[in-house]
Scaffold this active site. Structure first.
Site, PDB file in Angstrom:
ATOM      1  N   ASP A 278      -7.004  -8.248  -1.954  1.00  0.00           N
ATOM      2  CA  ASP A 278      -5.740  -8.378  -1.245  1.00  0.00           C
ATOM      3  C   ASP A 278      -5.542  -7.071  -0.462  1.00  0.00           C
ATOM      4  O   ASP A 278      -6.211  -6.069  -0.740  1.00  0.00           O
ATOM      5  CB  ASP A 278      -4.623  -8.561  -2.285  1.00  0.00           C
ATOM      6  CG  ASP A 278      -3.251  -8.391  -1.691  1.00  0.00           C
ATOM      7  OD1 ASP A 278      -2.952  -9.070  -0.693  1.00  0.00           O
ATOM      8  OD2 ASP A 278      -2.468  -7.563  -2.220  1.00  0.00           O
TER       9      ASP A 278
ATOM     10  N   ASP B 233      -1.997  -5.718   1.304  1.00  0.00           N
ATOM     11  CA  ASP B 233      -0.724  -5.013   1.126  1.00  0.00           C
ATOM     12  C   ASP B 233      -0.405  -4.820  -0.345  1.00  0.00           C
ATOM     13  O   ASP B 233      -0.362  -5.787  -1.115  1.00  0.00           O
ATOM     14  CB  ASP B 233       0.407  -5.781   1.812  1.00  0.00           C
ATOM     15  CG  ASP B 233       0.237  -5.757   3.313  1.00  0.00           C
ATOM     16  OD1 ASP B 233       0.331  -4.662   3.883  1.00  0.00           O
ATOM     17  OD2 ASP B 233      -0.009  -6.827   3.903  1.00  0.00           O
TER      18      ASP B 233
END
Ligand code: XBP
Ligand code: MG
Length: 236
Positions: free
Chosen positions: A9, A11
């Site tokens: 991922d 952020d």
């Protein structure tokens, strides 16, 4: 299990970006003469919805019932988001947002040992490029076998679409991969794609529900511990 790929991922996981996103949204609102201000407490609530355009719409629906939408509401939101992306990428280019502890080393060591690396994020491609160009250098893309971002799939996290897209792009089964996430939305997405998932928490996500995660870490500052728990053992 032999891990063939790590899917990251972006952020909150690769870097603590959410406050920069928040500030960029606020700059875009001010520039467009909107007296909207997303403070930390409100943004915490708005993070329930992933994707910047989707988040703006969620804010309008849930917090601004009186707001009179312009005729071209989608165009209005798209424009706000474009301005926001400009501010956000400018902050990245200024070098304000470093990669989280251990991330650069993990990427270097995993890549060097032949493990494939991939990205599965709801954020926009220019944001990923801006972050990783500063964090990993101009040739950042060479580290990644697959990069899945933003509007490339119809449904953003917590839907599994982006992970399905990346698995398909890599040509790997879920059992060949692990995911690294920081949020409940991200975890639900990766688990719905049947991928074993490890969590690193941050300010916005530390109190979220991580049931189903293989392990939860504060950060990856001690990579040896991460390697032992995941079974990813590299010689340092
Ligand atoms: C995080 C998000 C993103 C960012 C804003 O995604 O939900 O929406 O907050 O980015 P992830 P955009 O953790 O999956 O990377 O404005 O470009 O959507
Ligand atoms: Mg995240």
């Amino acid at each position: 299990m032999t891990i063939k790929a790590i899917i990251f991922d972006v952020d909150g996981t690769l870097a603590d970006t959410e406050d920069a996103h928040r500030i960029a949204f606020n700059k875009a609102f001010a520039e467009n003469h909107l007296d909207w201000n997303w403070d930390v407490a409100l943004y915490d609530k708005l993070l329930k919805v992933t994707g910047g355009k989707e988040r703006i719409k969620y804010f309008v629906e849930s917090f601004l019932p009186e707001f009179v939408k312009p005729a071209d509401y989608d165009g209005f939101v798209k424009h706000l988001h474009l301005v926001k992306t400009g501010h956000y990428t400018a902050m990245l280019a200024d070098g304000h947002i470093p990669l989280r502890p251990g991330i650069k080393q993990l990427i270097n060591e995993a890549h060097a040992s032949g493990i494939r690396l991939a990205i599965a994020t709801t954020t926009s491609p220019e944001n990923v490029a801006g972050l990783l160009e500063v964090g990993l250098g101009k040739n950042w893309q060479s580290y990644f076998a697959s990069i899945g971002c933003g509007d490339i799939v119809p449904h953003k996290k917590p839907a599994p679409d982006i992970y399905h897209w990346v698995l398909n792009d890599l040509g790997l089964a879920p059992g060949d991969c692990i995911a690294l996430e920081d949020s409940n939305n991200g975890l639900r997405s990766s688990l719905a794609a049947s991928i074993k998932t490890y969590i690193t928490i941050n300010h916005y996500t530390r109190n979220q529900d991580f049931t189903g995660a293989a392990a939860v870490f504060d950060d990856l500052s001690d990579l040896d511990v991460f390697y032992q728990i995941t079974g990813l053992l590299f010689s340092n």
